[in-house]
Design an enzyme around this catalytic site. Structure first.
Site, PDB file in Angstrom:
ATOM      1  N   ASP A   1      -2.769  -1.103 -10.881  1.00 51.29           N
ATOM      2  CA  ASP A   1      -3.333   0.234 -11.074  1.00 51.29           C
ATOM      3  C   ASP A   1      -4.745   0.301 -10.495  1.00 51.29           C
ATOM      4  O   ASP A   1      -5.454  -0.706 -10.465  1.00 51.29           O
ATOM      5  CB  ASP A   1      -3.355   0.551 -12.581  1.00 51.29           C
ATOM      6  CG  ASP A   1      -3.482   2.037 -12.854  1.00 51.29           C
ATOM      7  OD1 ASP A   1      -3.480   2.830 -11.896  1.00 51.29           O
ATOM      8  OD2 ASP A   1      -3.594   2.399 -14.040  1.00 51.29           O
TER       9      ASP A   1
ATOM     10  N   ASN B   1       6.867   8.138 -10.490  1.00 55.96           N
ATOM     11  CA  ASN B   1       5.995   8.315  -9.323  1.00 55.96           C
ATOM     12  C   ASN B   1       6.528   9.333  -8.307  1.00 55.96           C
ATOM     13  O   ASN B   1       5.778   9.816  -7.450  1.00 55.96           O
ATOM     14  CB  ASN B   1       5.745   6.971  -8.611  1.00 55.96           C
ATOM     15  CG  ASN B   1       4.755   6.068  -9.323  1.00 55.96           C
ATOM     16  OD1 ASN B   1       4.771   4.847  -9.170  1.00 55.96           O
ATOM     17  ND2 ASN B   1       3.856   6.644 -10.115  1.00 55.96           N
TER      18      ASN B   1
HETATM   19  C1  FPP Z   1      -1.303   2.725  -9.044  1.00 55.94           C
HETATM   20  O1  FPP Z   1      -2.524   3.160  -8.538  1.00 55.94           O
HETATM   21  C2  FPP Z   1      -0.487   2.186  -7.978  1.00 55.94           C
HETATM   22  C3  FPP Z   1       0.731   2.691  -7.626  1.00 55.94           C
HETATM   23  C4  FPP Z   1       1.342   3.854  -8.260  1.00 55.94           C
HETATM   24  C5  FPP Z   1       1.501   2.115  -6.541  1.00 55.94           C
HETATM   25  C6  FPP Z   1       1.332   0.647  -6.311  1.00 55.94           C
HETATM   26  C7  FPP Z   1       1.663   0.403  -4.906  1.00 55.94           C
HETATM   27  C8  FPP Z   1       1.107  -0.494  -4.086  1.00 55.94           C
HETATM   28  C9  FPP Z   1       0.117  -1.496  -4.504  1.00 55.94           C
HETATM   29  C10 FPP Z   1       1.451  -0.490  -2.656  1.00 55.94           C
HETATM   30  C11 FPP Z   1       2.913  -0.655  -2.361  1.00 55.94           C
HETATM   31  C12 FPP Z   1       3.483  -1.880  -2.936  1.00 55.94           C
HETATM   32  C13 FPP Z   1       4.180  -2.813  -2.288  1.00 55.94           C
HETATM   33  C14 FPP Z   1       4.803  -3.938  -3.023  1.00 55.94           C
HETATM   34  C15 FPP Z   1       4.341  -2.774  -0.840  1.00 55.94           C
HETATM   35  P1  FPP Z   1      -2.904   4.673  -8.733  1.00 55.94           P
HETATM   36  O2  FPP Z   1      -2.593   5.397  -7.480  1.00 55.94           O
HETATM   37  O3  FPP Z   1      -2.257   5.240  -9.941  1.00 55.94           O
HETATM   38  O4  FPP Z   1      -4.440   4.564  -8.944  1.00 55.94           O
HETATM   39  P2  FPP Z   1      -5.388   5.542  -9.781  1.00 55.94           P
HETATM   40  O5  FPP Z   1      -4.930   5.456 -11.223  1.00 55.94           O
HETATM   41  O6  FPP Z   1      -6.724   4.975  -9.562  1.00 55.94           O
HETATM   42  O7  FPP Z   1      -5.212   6.913  -9.180  1.00 55.94           O
END
Ligand code: FPP
Length: 249
Positions: A18, A66
């Site tokens: 996250d 998501n």
């Molecule tokens: C949460 O950060 C992250 C996600 C919803 C996606 C995680 C994906 C990756 C790390 C990249 C793709 C993965 C692979 C394995 C290729 P957020 O966007 O919710 O962050 P925030 O809470 O700060 O907005």
């Protein structure tokens, strides 16, 4: 002076990655740039997990919820997944890491499914290290899918209703069906302290470590710190400290 004894290494670490969006925002960059940096962290952490001796690592890469994000962010994440799978294939083979997925992968774009199947097939015989990507995953849909499969098995005569138990039901969860053990340690980055529909049943006895580090900044030292914290915890599984110390009854 007594020696500290061997370090306790969790067999399975699950991670809620996250903070990509906040990492990008703090730098005036688009959210997708945070996810792009997050992909670099995935490689670092998979390599670090192996070096530490963690046999299973499960990453919450895309939740069932998501899909509700803006369309360009969803397609950007799918593009990154495709890029990651293409780029990591050689590395996973070199390091003898098996790739598995949990979640409703059949709803992912066809090109991503194709790459996933290619990497899963190419790494399926590796047994020492396993990377599990949770994709279109949610615990509640997992339970619904498992209940449906269990009921179908009862109808077909392969299971008896009278034998319904956690152990038997567990075999119908995505993890149980794939032979993935329960996580010993659950890590969530970015300061949030929630489990967000991730491996709810499997984490019944997992130790939880929450760190304020944002996922793009998470590195080997942060993983090691979480493993060290795990090593200091006493896992009791409902027993007393005295019972744990005196060993199995
Ligand atoms: C949460 O950060 C992250 C996600 C919803 C996606 C995680 C994906 C990756 C790390 C990249 C793709 C993965 C692979 C394995 C290729 P957020 O966007 O919710 O962050 P925030 O809470 O700060 O907005």
């Amino acid at each position: 002076m007594s020696s500290p004894g061997p370090a306790k290494i969790p067999q399975h670490v699950a991670i809620i990655m996250d903070g990509n969006g906040r990492w990008a925002k703090a730098r005036g960059l688009p959210r997708l740039e945070g996810h792009r940096r997050g992909v670099e962290t995935v490689r670092t952490v998979v390599d670090a997990a192996r070096e530490i001796g963690i046999r299973y690592i499960t990453l919450y890469a895309f939740s069932a919820e998501n899909w509700k994000r803006p369309a360009d962010e969803v397609s950007g994440l799918m593009g990154l997944l495709d890029y990651f799978l293409k780029r990591e294939l050689d590395n996973l083979i070199k390091n003898r890491v098996r790739l598995l997925t949990i979640g409703r992968a059949e709803a992912l774009p066809a090109n991503v499914q194709r790459e996933l199947n290619r990497v899963i097939e190419a790494t399926k015989d590796f047994q020492e290290w396993t990377l599990v990507l949770a994709l279109n995953y949610g615990s509640r849909t997992e339970v619904a899918d498992a209940a449906r499969a269990y009921a179908a098995a009862v109808q077909a005569g392969a299971e008896k209703l009278a034998d319904a138990s956690w152990e038997n039901f567990n075999r119908y969860l995505y993890t149980g069906a794939a032979g993935i053990p329960e996580p010993d340690l659950l890590i969530r980055t970015s300061g949030e302290q929630r489990v967000s529909n991730f491996l709810l049943l499997q984490c019944a006895y997992a130790e939880m470590v929450f760190t304020s580090v944002l996922w793009p900044d998470f590195g080997k030292a942060d993983l090691q710190a979480a493993v060290d914290e795990y090593g200091r915890r006493e896992r009791r599984y409902g027993l007393t400290t005295e019972q744990i110390k005196s060993g199995p009854a």
